[in-house]
Design an enzyme around this catalytic site. Sequence first.
Site, PDB file in Angstrom:
ATOM      1  CE  LYS A 133      31.376  19.125  46.699  1.00 35.06           C
ATOM      2  NZ  LYS A 133      30.339  19.711  45.883  1.00 35.06           N
ATOM      3  CE  LYS A 147      27.560  10.002  47.761  1.00 37.93           C
ATOM      4  NZ  LYS A 147      27.946  11.314  47.430  1.00 37.93           N
ATOM      5  CE  LYS A 198      31.986  12.678  40.301  1.00 37.02           C
ATOM      6  NZ  LYS A 198      30.965  13.270  39.445  1.00 37.02           N
TER       7      LYS A 198
HETATM    8  P1  ADP Z   1      30.168  12.269  43.348  1.00 37.10           P
HETATM    9  O1  ADP Z   1      29.890  12.041  44.813  1.00 37.10           O
HETATM   10  O2  ADP Z   1      30.781  11.074  42.729  1.00 37.10           O
HETATM   11  O3  ADP Z   1      30.971  13.538  43.100  1.00 37.10           O
HETATM   12  P2  ADP Z   1      27.967  13.818  42.394  1.00 37.10           P
HETATM   13  O4  ADP Z   1      28.025  14.631  43.637  1.00 37.10           O
HETATM   14  O5  ADP Z   1      28.410  14.451  41.119  1.00 37.10           O
HETATM   15  O6  ADP Z   1      28.770  12.474  42.638  1.00 37.10           O
HETATM   16  O7  ADP Z   1      26.478  13.287  42.234  1.00 37.10           O
HETATM   17  C1  ADP Z   1      25.656  13.406  41.092  1.00 37.10           C
HETATM   18  C2  ADP Z   1      24.282  12.818  41.373  1.00 37.10           C
HETATM   19  O8  ADP Z   1      24.388  11.428  41.640  1.00 37.10           O
HETATM   20  C3  ADP Z   1      23.576  13.439  42.574  1.00 37.10           C
HETATM   21  O9  ADP Z   1      22.173  13.489  42.359  1.00 37.10           O
HETATM   22  C4  ADP Z   1      23.917  12.483  43.682  1.00 37.10           C
HETATM   23  O10 ADP Z   1      22.994  12.516  44.716  1.00 37.10           O
HETATM   24  C5  ADP Z   1      23.909  11.140  42.943  1.00 37.10           C
HETATM   25  N1  ADP Z   1      24.860  10.232  43.594  1.00 37.10           N
HETATM   26  C6  ADP Z   1      26.205  10.358  43.631  1.00 37.10           C
HETATM   27  N2  ADP Z   1      26.775   9.354  44.312  1.00 37.10           N
HETATM   28  C7  ADP Z   1      25.754   8.571  44.725  1.00 37.10           C
HETATM   29  C8  ADP Z   1      25.691   7.365  45.492  1.00 37.10           C
HETATM   30  N3  ADP Z   1      26.785   6.755  45.935  1.00 37.10           N
HETATM   31  N4  ADP Z   1      24.481   6.839  45.726  1.00 37.10           N
HETATM   32  C9  ADP Z   1      23.367   7.425  45.273  1.00 37.10           C
HETATM   33  N5  ADP Z   1      23.353   8.563  44.552  1.00 37.10           N
HETATM   34  C10 ADP Z   1      24.528   9.132  44.278  1.00 37.10           C
END
Ligand code: ADP
Length: 321
Positions: A110, A190, A193
């Site tokens: 981050k 991956k 957001k």
């Molecule tokens: P982002 O990466 O979009 O900010 P978050 O960090 O808020 O997403 O993730 C929320 C949940 O969703 C977590 O448990 C995370 O491991 C899962 N998650 C997020 N992106 C993915 C992905 N591309 N594949 C699998 N799980 C994901």
Amino acid sequence: MRILSGLQPTGRLHLGNYFGMMQPALQLQHEGEALYFIADYHSLTSIQDATALRTNVRDLAIDFLACGLDPTKAVFFRQSDMPEHTELAWILSCVTPMPMLENCHSYKDKVANGIPANHGLFAYPVLMAADILIYDSDRVPVGKDQKQHLEVTRDIATKMNLVFGEGTLKVPEPLIREETATVIGNDGRKMSKSYNNTLALFEDEKALRKKVMRIITDTTPVADPKPTADSSILKLYRLVASDSEYQAMVEDFERGGRGYGDYKQQLFEKIWEFFAEAREKRAGIVAEKGYVEDVLRDGAARARVLARQTLDRVREAVGLG
Ligand code: ADP
Ligand code: TRP
């Protein structure tokens, strides 16, 4: 078995969140005592706009309920209704070695991506450990990117037991589904957001189709067989199609004769169909005034009973109060 997981209210839910975390969590609500919460304390590390944060919390609650969270089965609550988490976090932070936090990829990533390094962001894994440990959780369904945070949680619980006596805290197990461990986005990275490559669950039809059409593919001519090994289209299709539909698309790829545009259209239709029921449910939830607030309030009351038990035990063990 007690199952716990949280989601940050940082934006609209996407397919990565759904298949990585929500789908397993929704299945597990029928198999044990489930607690799911909206991690708004965590989001304060990056969202510092009261209206945006409240809107996100409400949207996430609606989306989660629309996807099938059953508030009569699972305890569903808002983290900030439970200040007990932050009290436990402080106690845990006093046994957490600095290098353990300095090593966390999520913090380092981050900061590398330009998010300001406030103390909350650095201490984030300790609050996450408190979220989990305060409910004596057995299982924590999360995506693969949360694996290290779960290791930190286990290390902190073990350390607490070493310092303050066995049984002070329960050491939980992560639950990471390897087959959907990482859902990829429309740029092949991956889905996240932060990469602006997401396919959101409750996006409008036109916007979603456009994003699916933007999936990056190679330049294989229409007539030729298409490589199946690293295809983003196939990887996403596998999540929303049945086994036989998926197999049929693989064979189609191998046969050649169709362009990627056709496959993307097919993928879009499957995604749209996959979430049709949730979309309908969502409209009903939005229309029912006061419903979401009632669910969250009731969830916090139920969660508090469990959290207090652990907090009282820990306060006793460490010599507070
Ligand atoms: P982002 O990466 O979009 O900010 P978050 O960090 O808020 O997403 O993730 C929320 C949940 O969703 C977590 O448990 C995370 O491991 C899962 N998650 C997020 N992106 C993915 C992905 N591309 N594949 C699998 N799980 C994901
Ligand atoms: N850190 C998690 C994420 O970004 C959200 C979260 C906060 C969480 N506390 C938790 C997940 C406790 C599982 C258990 O996705």
